[in-house]
Design an enzyme around this catalytic site. Structure first.
Site, PDB file in Angstrom:
ATOM      1  N   HIS A  41      20.578  30.191   8.216  1.00  0.00           N
ATOM      2  CA  HIS A  41      20.899  29.824   6.827  1.00  0.00           C
ATOM      3  C   HIS A  41      20.232  30.749   5.829  1.00  0.00           C
ATOM      4  O   HIS A  41      20.173  30.440   4.630  1.00  0.00           O
ATOM      5  CB  HIS A  41      20.521  28.357   6.559  1.00  0.00           C
ATOM      6  N   ARG A  91      10.999  23.663  -4.760  1.00  0.00           N
ATOM      7  CA  ARG A  91      10.683  25.101  -4.804  1.00  0.00           C
ATOM      8  C   ARG A  91       9.171  25.318  -4.845  1.00  0.00           C
ATOM      9  O   ARG A  91       8.631  26.200  -4.178  1.00  0.00           O
ATOM     10  CB  ARG A  91      11.325  25.753  -6.042  1.00  0.00           C
ATOM     11  N   GLY A  96      12.920  19.205  15.101  1.00  0.00           N
ATOM     12  CA  GLY A  96      12.871  18.799  13.691  1.00  0.00           C
ATOM     13  C   GLY A  96      14.149  19.018  12.934  1.00  0.00           C
ATOM     14  O   GLY A  96      14.128  19.456  11.782  1.00  0.00           O
ATOM     15  N   THR A  97      15.299  18.720  13.595  1.00  0.00           N
ATOM     16  CA  THR A  97      16.569  18.847  12.887  1.00  0.00           C
ATOM     17  C   THR A  97      17.410  17.593  13.103  1.00  0.00           C
ATOM     18  O   THR A  97      17.398  17.000  14.180  1.00  0.00           O
ATOM     19  CB  THR A  97      17.365  20.097  13.329  1.00  0.00           C
TER      20      THR A  97
HETATM   21  N1  APR Z   1       8.203  16.783  12.555  1.00  0.00           N
HETATM   22  C1  APR Z   1       9.413  16.978  13.152  1.00  0.00           C
HETATM   23  N2  APR Z   1      10.585  16.508  12.664  1.00  0.00           N
HETATM   24  C2  APR Z   1      10.510  15.776  11.533  1.00  0.00           C
HETATM   25  C3  APR Z   1       9.293  15.510  10.853  1.00  0.00           C
HETATM   26  C4  APR Z   1       8.113  16.061  11.410  1.00  0.00           C
HETATM   27  N3  APR Z   1       6.901  15.869  10.832  1.00  0.00           N
HETATM   28  N4  APR Z   1       9.580  14.739   9.772  1.00  0.00           N
HETATM   29  C5  APR Z   1      10.918  14.555   9.761  1.00  0.00           C
HETATM   30  N5  APR Z   1      11.479  15.170  10.818  1.00  0.00           N
HETATM   31  C6  APR Z   1      12.885  15.258  11.211  1.00  0.00           C
HETATM   32  C7  APR Z   1      13.765  14.151  10.711  1.00  0.00           C
HETATM   33  O1  APR Z   1      13.722  13.059  11.618  1.00  0.00           O
HETATM   34  C8  APR Z   1      15.140  14.829  10.708  1.00  0.00           C
HETATM   35  O2  APR Z   1      15.781  14.648  11.958  1.00  0.00           O
HETATM   36  O3  APR Z   1      13.405  16.436  10.616  1.00  0.00           O
HETATM   37  C9  APR Z   1      14.823  16.302  10.490  1.00  0.00           C
HETATM   38  C10 APR Z   1      15.229  16.833   9.128  1.00  0.00           C
HETATM   39  O4  APR Z   1      16.635  16.747   9.040  1.00  0.00           O
HETATM   40  P1  APR Z   1      17.327  17.410   7.761  1.00  0.00           P
HETATM   41  O5  APR Z   1      16.611  17.014   6.520  1.00  0.00           O
HETATM   42  O6  APR Z   1      18.790  17.119   7.887  1.00  0.00           O
HETATM   43  O7  APR Z   1      17.061  18.972   7.945  1.00  0.00           O
HETATM   44  P2  APR Z   1      17.875  19.980   8.848  1.00  0.00           P
HETATM   45  O8  APR Z   1      18.304  19.345  10.109  1.00  0.00           O
HETATM   46  O9  APR Z   1      17.055  21.215   8.932  1.00  0.00           O
HETATM   47  O10 APR Z   1      19.159  20.289   7.940  1.00  0.00           O
HETATM   48  C11 APR Z   1      20.048  21.276   8.401  1.00  0.00           C
HETATM   49  O11 APR Z   1      21.219  21.147   6.287  1.00  0.00           O
HETATM   50  O12 APR Z   1      21.355  21.076   3.982  1.00  0.00           O
HETATM   51  C12 APR Z   1      21.352  21.905   5.080  1.00  0.00           C
HETATM   52  O13 APR Z   1      20.753  24.144   4.876  1.00  0.00           O
HETATM   53  C13 APR Z   1      20.202  22.877   5.026  1.00  0.00           C
HETATM   54  O14 APR Z   1      19.243  24.011   6.913  1.00  0.00           O
HETATM   55  C14 APR Z   1      19.541  22.728   6.390  1.00  0.00           C
HETATM   56  C15 APR Z   1      20.591  22.024   7.217  1.00  0.00           C
END
Ligand code: APR
Length: 272
Positions: free
Chosen positions: A132, A84, A207-208
């Protein structure tokens, strides 16, 4: 790596410039450059705390007063406190600003973000759907009315004295706008995401980890209707194999380079 990345950036830029309706699906990786940890992978919040169970929303509805009491007063896990605090002090990074740029030159038509950190708006993006939710807002579960937290404080004096907070329009229960685990995506939000996905012939997957649905399904929808996927992520994900182009590397570096290349192509060819 650098030469290969430049080639991917050039190829991706060409695809985007030739596309009719490019949208983006954004995840926590975009905000890493702003100091906010991801959820999964190295240093991720769920990597440290474990993935939350899917009954968060069910627990909220079972006793919203107890949920609010607990969330307003209880001591929270130090890792969540750190998360946070990271969000509170975060500022948009060059990756957010690159997406603002793409929107301004009318190349990026819409962003579906999974991020709740409000940084797209702070950066200046306008065409955003926060699938979200947004951590700076509250939402009525009855009528989907949303308020910024400060606005709600102004219109519902001393709401923290009479929990759970109620909507002043339909008297429904008010919760944080952030979608809880097990909570359906608000219908109007989901419909916008589906409409934008249907319009798209090119989706930037930024970045997901592409593991949380329904968001993770949108790239597959674009692909199945003949569109293209451009993935921008330092790591492989479940959709990497189906991506037309993959740009490896942190988005705070790679997105500005992609925008520069897109502008170079558009600038050279005014007919595009
Ligand atoms: N630039 C781009 N991508 C990056 C970087 C960076 N500097 N560092 C890490 N990543 C990538 C990782 O390789 C990974 O694929 O960002 C991604 C993060 O994945 P998650 O932590 O799973 O996040 P996200 O995909 O947004 O999660 C989706 O899950 O828990 C729920 O509500 C939450 O919105 C979130 C959802």
């Amino acid at each position: 790596m650098e030469i290969q990345n430049q080639e991917s950036i050039s190829a991706a830029a060409k695809i985007i410039v030739q596309s009719r309706y490019t949208i983006a699906l954004v995840g926590a990786g975009l905000s890493v450059g702003s100091g906010i940890p991801t959820f999964r992978g190295a240093g991720g919040l769920w990597t440290k705390l474990g993935e939350p169970s899917n009954n968060g929303y069910e627990n909220f509805l079972a006793d919203p007063k107890a949920w609010w009491d607990q969330n307003l007063n209880a001591k929270i896990d130090p890792e969540r406190t750190k998360f946070r605090e990271a969000i509170e002090k975060a500022k948009p990074n060059p990756g957010h600003l690159a997406l603002v740029d793409l929107e301004k030159i009318c190349v990026l038509k819409h962003q579906i973000t999974q991020n709740i950190d409000n940084l797209h708006y702070v950066a200046g993006s306008k065409k955003i759907t926060e699938i979200h939710g947004n951590r700076t807002k509250l939402r009525c579960v009855g009528c989907d009315m949303r308020w910024h937290r400060d606005e709600f404080d102004r219109i519902t004096l001393d709401w923290k004295q009479t929990l759970p907070p109620k909507c002043n329009t339909c008297f429904g229960i008010v919760k944080p706008d952030t979608v809880m685990f097990g909570e359906p995506i608000p219908l109007s939000t989901l419909n916008t995401c589906v409409d934008e996905t249907r319009l798209s012939d090119c989706i930037l997957v930024i970045g997901t980890s592409a593991t949380v649905y329904p968001a993770a399904g949108f790239p597959r929808e674009v692909l199945s209707s003949g569109g293209k996927i451009i993935e921008i992520n330092p790591e492989e994900t479940p959709i990497s194999q189906t991506a037309t182009e993959s740009i490896k590397g942190p988005t705070e570096d790679s997105l500005p380079k992609l925008v520069t290349e897109i502008k170079r192509i558009i600038g050279d060819d005014p007919t595009t």
